[in-house]
Design an enzyme around this catalytic site. Structure first.
Site, PDB file in Angstrom:
ATOM      1  CG  ASP A  63      61.589   7.603  10.958  1.00 44.75           C
ATOM      2  OD1 ASP A  63      61.438   8.703  11.549  1.00 44.75           O
ATOM      3  OD2 ASP A  63      61.641   7.494   9.715  1.00 44.75           O
TER       4      ASP A  63
ATOM      5  CG  HIS B 134      59.862  14.585   3.282  1.00 43.83           C
ATOM      6  ND1 HIS B 134      60.530  15.725   2.906  1.00 43.83           N
ATOM      7  CD2 HIS B 134      58.812  15.010   4.015  1.00 43.83           C
ATOM      8  CE1 HIS B 134      59.918  16.798   3.398  1.00 43.83           C
ATOM      9  NE2 HIS B 134      58.860  16.392   4.075  1.00 43.83           N
TER      10      HIS B 134
HETATM   11  O1  RIB Z   1      61.980  15.602   7.296  1.00 45.17           O
HETATM   12  C1  RIB Z   1      61.308  14.499   6.763  1.00 45.17           C
HETATM   13  C2  RIB Z   1      61.825  13.227   7.348  1.00 45.17           C
HETATM   14  O2  RIB Z   1      61.495  13.148   8.729  1.00 45.17           O
HETATM   15  C3  RIB Z   1      61.195  11.973   6.713  1.00 45.17           C
HETATM   16  O3  RIB Z   1      62.103  10.908   6.787  1.00 45.17           O
HETATM   17  C4  RIB Z   1      60.022  11.710   7.596  1.00 45.17           C
HETATM   18  O4  RIB Z   1      59.643  10.335   7.586  1.00 45.17           O
HETATM   19  C5  RIB Z   1      60.597  12.061   8.941  1.00 45.17           C
HETATM   20  O5  RIB Z   1      61.323  10.930   9.402  1.00 45.17           O
HETATM   21 CA    CA Z   2      61.395   8.785   7.751  1.00 45.07          CA
END
Ligand code: RIB
Ligand code: CA
Length: 319
Positions: free
Chosen positions: A9, A240
């Site tokens: 995303d 992340h």
């Molecule tokens: O909590 C972090 C996640 O949420 C990552 O994938 C960031 O891109 C959002 O999608």
């Molecule tokens: Ca993400």
């Protein structure tokens, strides 16, 4: 060599993760499947296509996926974290590439049937596409090589809310379905990504590399860094989504435990929280712990050698 599908995303950290995967010889990327989350799925798709074009990898398929969670509606994304465009308000012109006609869930099914037991799925957003593919073809549980997803918070606070991580919070019903299926699945959650910080200095070094992708992503990262400086008071950004790929490249950098996990789906204070059971004793028939009974154990990352993870990221992205 991993035959890889990236469900994503983008999203600024998704973009760095995609750049990292493109730069890593361990991955043969069969396609990107897009999902709502940080932004709406149209922007997820446009951003995915543009990233591939900037990387001169336009032959990689992009399949558009879910626009909203299994239950409820898309809540509008997180513009204060990723920008209204999902790319730090850099408002790049759309590229010239188009998505394939196959929807994301069908693409996942198609590839898993084409390459039985060979496909690794890296999920970087809400798990809606995976849940949809599973409900259409349950047998993919036995045919996927493994799933590694960024999401959840097993033994630490959330980020979207004090109790829940953003990807799980965005579609807790899909997450609970996916984490209850009988496929090899690993959770790369806040338990490890909140221990892995990409410093401003390293980001500065990335910005000194003159490539269309480096130039774009480091510009977008200024917006992302401002958010973390303002809100989390850290001198860098949490790693992340890229952590999914550093895990796949070197699983020894992570400590994991194995428990069944439920996801809170009720509209309550802990909506989206990933709740691991507490171990074997839970299954002594206790009515209290029935929600975890007969659920498969999943692989949960609980600690990380973050210095080595950062070294790995530098090694791949400083070229
Ligand atoms: O909590 C972090 C996640 O949420 C990552 O994938 C960031 O891109 C959002 O999608
Ligand atoms: Ca993400």
């Amino acid at each position: 060599m991993y035959k890889l599908i990236i469900d994503t995303d983008p999203g600024i950290d998704d973009s760095l993760a995609i750049q990292f995967a493109l730069a890593s010889k361990e991955f043969k990327i069969l396609g990107l499947t897009t999902v709502f989350g940080n932004v709406n799925v149209d922007l997820s798709t446009i951003n995915s296509l543009r990233l591939l074009q900037l990387a001169n990898r336009g032959k990689i398929a992009v399949a558009k996926g879910a626009s909203k969670p299994l239950k409820g509606k898309f809540l509008g994304g997180v513009p204060f974290v990723h920008g209204d465009d999902g790319q730090g308000n850099t408002w790049q012109p759309p590229g010239s590439l188009s998505p394939i006609n196959t929807p994301a869930d069908e693409f996942i099914i198609e590839q898993v049937f084409k390459f039985p037991k060979q496909i690794t799925i890296a999920a970087l957003g809400p798990l809606t596409n995976l849940a949809s593919a599973l409900s259409k073809r349950p047998q993919i549980q036995q045919m996927v090589k493994e799933i590694v997803f960024m999401g959840g918070n097993a033994f630490c606070p959330g980020n979207a809310t004090p109790t829940a991580e953003a990807n799980m919070f965005s579609d807790p019903d899909a997450a609970d379905i996916v984490l209850g299926a009988k496929w090899p699945i690993t959770m790369v959650g806040l338990d490890v990504t909140h221990k892995t910080i990409l410093s401003k200095e390293i980001l500065q070094k990335f910005s000194e590399i003159d490539s269309p992708l480096h130039n774009h992503i480091t510009k977008a990262y200024q917006f992302y860094q401002d958010f973390f400086t303002r809100v989390n008071k850290i001198d860098g950004t949490y790693v992340h989504d890229t952590s999914v790929f550093t895990y796949l490249i070197d699983k020894n950098l992570y400590k994991t435990v194995h428990y069944p996990v439920r996801v809170e789906t009720q509209d309550c204070l802990s909506k989206g929280k990933t709740w691991p059971s507490l171990g074997e004793s839970d299954h002594e028939g206790s009515e209290v712990l029935m929600p975890w009974k007969n659920r498969p154990k999943i692989n949960i990352c609980v600690d990380v050698n973050s210095n080595k993870v950062i070294e790995l990221i530098k090694n791949r992205l400083m070229k």
